[in-house]
Design a protein around this motif. Structure first.
Motif, mmCIF file in Angstrom:
data_model
loop_
_atom_site.group_PDB
_atom_site.id
_atom_site.type_symbol
_atom_site.label_atom_id
_atom_site.label_comp_id
_atom_site.label_asym_id
_atom_site.label_seq_id
_atom_site.Cartn_x
_atom_site.Cartn_y
_atom_site.Cartn_z
ATOM 1 N N GLU A 1 0.845 -1.193 0.000
ATOM 2 C CA GLU A 1 0.000 0.000 0.000
ATOM 3 C C GLU A 1 0.885 1.249 0.000
ATOM 4 O OE1 GLU A 1 -3.585 1.963 2.759
ATOM 5 O OE2 GLU A 1 -2.317 0.377 3.581
ATOM 6 N N ALA A 2 0.493 2.238 -0.818
ATOM 7 C CA ALA A 2 1.152 3.548 -0.831
ATOM 8 C C ALA A 2 2.658 3.451 -1.069
ATOM 9 C CB ALA A 2 0.871 4.299 0.475
ATOM 10 N N PHE A 3 3.072 2.457 -1.875
ATOM 11 C CA PHE A 3 4.507 2.308 -2.128
ATOM 12 C C PHE A 3 5.038 3.537 -2.857
ATOM 13 C CE2 PHE A 3 8.142 0.431 -4.517
ATOM 14 C CZ PHE A 3 8.915 0.084 -3.403
ATOM 15 N N LEU A 4 4.327 3.989 -3.893
ATOM 16 C CA LEU A 4 4.645 5.271 -4.511
ATOM 17 C C LEU A 4 3.832 6.355 -3.823
ATOM 18 C CD1 LEU A 4 5.731 3.368 -6.809
ATOM 19 C CD2 LEU A 4 5.056 5.178 -8.389
ATOM 20 N N GLY A 5 4.488 7.408 -3.433
ATOM 21 C CA GLY A 5 3.823 8.485 -2.708
ATOM 22 C C GLY A 5 4.036 8.399 -1.221
ATOM 23 N N GLY A 6 4.176 7.170 -0.707
ATOM 24 C CA GLY A 6 4.579 6.978 0.676
ATOM 25 C C GLY A 6 3.448 6.871 1.677
ATOM 26 N N TYR A 7 3.698 6.041 2.698
ATOM 27 C CA TYR A 7 2.818 5.935 3.860
ATOM 28 C C TYR A 7 3.635 6.389 5.068
ATOM 29 C CZ TYR A 7 -0.929 4.204 6.842
ATOM 30 O OH TYR A 7 -1.977 4.130 7.737
ATOM 31 N N PRO A 8 3.616 7.702 5.387
ATOM 32 C CA PRO A 8 4.484 8.222 6.451
ATOM 33 C C PRO A 8 3.917 7.908 7.842
ATOM 34 C CG PRO A 8 3.184 9.997 5.529
ATOM 35 C CD PRO A 8 2.833 8.767 4.732
ATOM 36 N N LYS A 9 4.067 6.655 8.243
ATOM 37 C CA LYS A 9 3.440 6.201 9.477
ATOM 38 C C LYS A 9 3.981 6.981 10.669
ATOM 39 C CE LYS A 9 2.267 2.079 12.136
ATOM 40 N NZ LYS A 9 2.371 0.610 12.203
ATOM 41 N N GLY A 10 3.055 7.554 11.414
ATOM 42 C CA GLY A 10 3.405 8.376 12.566
ATOM 43 C C GLY A 10 3.244 9.856 12.319
ATOM 44 N N ALA A 11 3.119 10.285 11.066
ATOM 45 C CA ALA A 11 2.906 11.704 10.766
ATOM 46 C C ALA A 11 1.519 12.124 11.226
ATOM 47 C CB ALA A 11 3.079 11.961 9.273
ATOM 48 N N ASP A 12 1.432 13.273 11.848
ATOM 49 C CA ASP A 12 0.121 13.747 12.328
ATOM 50 C C ASP A 12 -0.353 14.996 11.602
ATOM 51 O OD1 ASP A 12 1.757 15.714 13.365
ATOM 52 O OD2 ASP A 12 1.032 15.513 15.432
ATOM 53 N N PHE A 13 0.479 15.583 10.754
ATOM 54 C CA PHE A 13 0.132 16.769 9.983
ATOM 55 C C PHE A 13 -0.382 17.897 10.878
ATOM 56 C CE2 PHE A 13 0.694 13.619 6.833
ATOM 57 C CZ PHE A 13 1.026 14.265 5.649
ATOM 58 N N HIS A 14 0.018 17.883 12.152
ATOM 59 C CA HIS A 14 -0.280 18.961 13.106
ATOM 60 C C HIS A 14 -1.784 19.228 13.235
ATOM 61 C CE1 HIS A 14 4.018 20.271 13.237
ATOM 62 N NE2 HIS A 14 4.002 19.788 12.005
#
Length: 311
Positions: A44-57
């Motif tokens: 999943e989301a291999f292109l574009g990325g799955y930034p696990k842990g990001a909360d986008f504030h």
């Protein structure tokens, strides 16, 4: 011929660099093909990325400038479908004579979608599936797909489709795919918990199909530097630990699960195992009770703007 070699790829994206991630995809697909695979499934989301842990504030009712800037960067790393990245993947699929199934973050207008793309061994982009229901904080970032992208492709390696991550916990979606006769059930995911493997075994047994599940392994050092991480800032932290696997129609594990390292998992499958399994259980056939239960699937594309012109 009913036997085929299939692969699931367990690897991380290149942080914030979709072009470099395509390079990595091609290297890994070449490895899988070298092991005889006719089909390779990426996470999943291999292109574009799955930034696990990001909360986008983000907090309820509050979206500060940092939120908007982080989303802008995520948006710019997403890909257009079709676009330059899909052209390169298609060319690689043709060179390798390989079916490729890959999770991407798709940019369409001002919206991002968590999408799976299907490529044929002739290089064609066969189609796509957009995730119907982003989970929890994913809803900050991704739109919802509709029923128009629920394809199952009739291919030499079997009837091929995909269900993404926690969509696999939607019984009616699974039933819709079983009704389409899915045989190679691809499950790109970001779920690396111990409960994922038994879920995949359940689906294989329920659908009497082969299940190919692929998850990333992601360390802190591979997390995009432009995002804040609420899980850990340790570069050695394991943010996603994999668990990719290949399951047969009676729930037997043919490959995996593998944790904490990148891997190319390959197994030989026999499509004749599908009718063998459906002898005593065909959930969308002789084991259904349409006199009691009936599922309606709306596959109409749902467009927010419809232009009508009177002549």
């Amino acid at each position: 011929m009913t036997t085929h070699r299939v692969a699931v790829i367990q690897a991380s994206s290149v942080p914030s660099d979709s072009a470099a991630t395509v390079d990595k995809l091609i290297r890994l697909a070449t490895d899988a093909r070298g092991q005889g695979a006719e089909l390779a499934v990426f996470p999943e989301a291999f292109l574009g990325g799955y930034p696990k842990g990001a909360d986008f504030h983000i907090a309820l009712g509050a979206r500060p400038p940092e939120s908007r800037e982080e989303f802008r960067r995520y948006y710019e790393n997403a890909i257009a479908v079709p676009g330059p990245e899909t052209e390169r993947i298609g060319a690689a699929a043709a060179d390798l004579k390989l079916f490729i199934v890959v999770g991407v973050i798709e940019r369409a207008g001002g919206t991002l979608y968590c999408t799976v793309l299907f490529f044929g061994p002739d290089g064609s982009l066969l189609g796509k599936h957009r995730k119907l229901m982003p989970t929890a904080a994913e809803r900050y970032l991704w739109g919802q797909g509709d029923g128009s992208t629920l394809p199952v492709f009739d291919t030499p390696v079997g009837k091929l489709g995909a269900v993404i991550c926690w969509e696999n916990y939607m019984p009616m979606l699974r039933m819709a795919m079983y009704g389409k006769g899915i045989e190679i059930y691809c499950a790109p995911t970001a779920d690396d918990r111990p409960t994922w493997l038994p879920s995949m075994q359940h689906i294989a047994l329920e659908g009497r199909c082969f299940v190919l599940s692929s998850c990333q392994v992601l360390r802190g050092s591979e997390f995009p530097k432009e995002f804040r991480n609420e899980i850990s800032t340790d570069p050695d932290a394991q943010l996603m630990r994999g668990g990719s696997c290949i399951i047969d129609p009676l729930g037997k594990v043919l490959a995996g699960p593998v944790f904490d390292e990148e891997a190319v998992l390959v197994a030989t499958i026999d499509l004749a195992d599908i009718p063998r399994g459906r002898f005593d259980f065909d959930v969308a056939g002789h084991y259904a009770r349409p006199d009691i239960f009936k599922l309606t699937v709306n596959e109409t594309p749902l467009r927010p703007i419809v232009t009508v012109r009177e002549e």
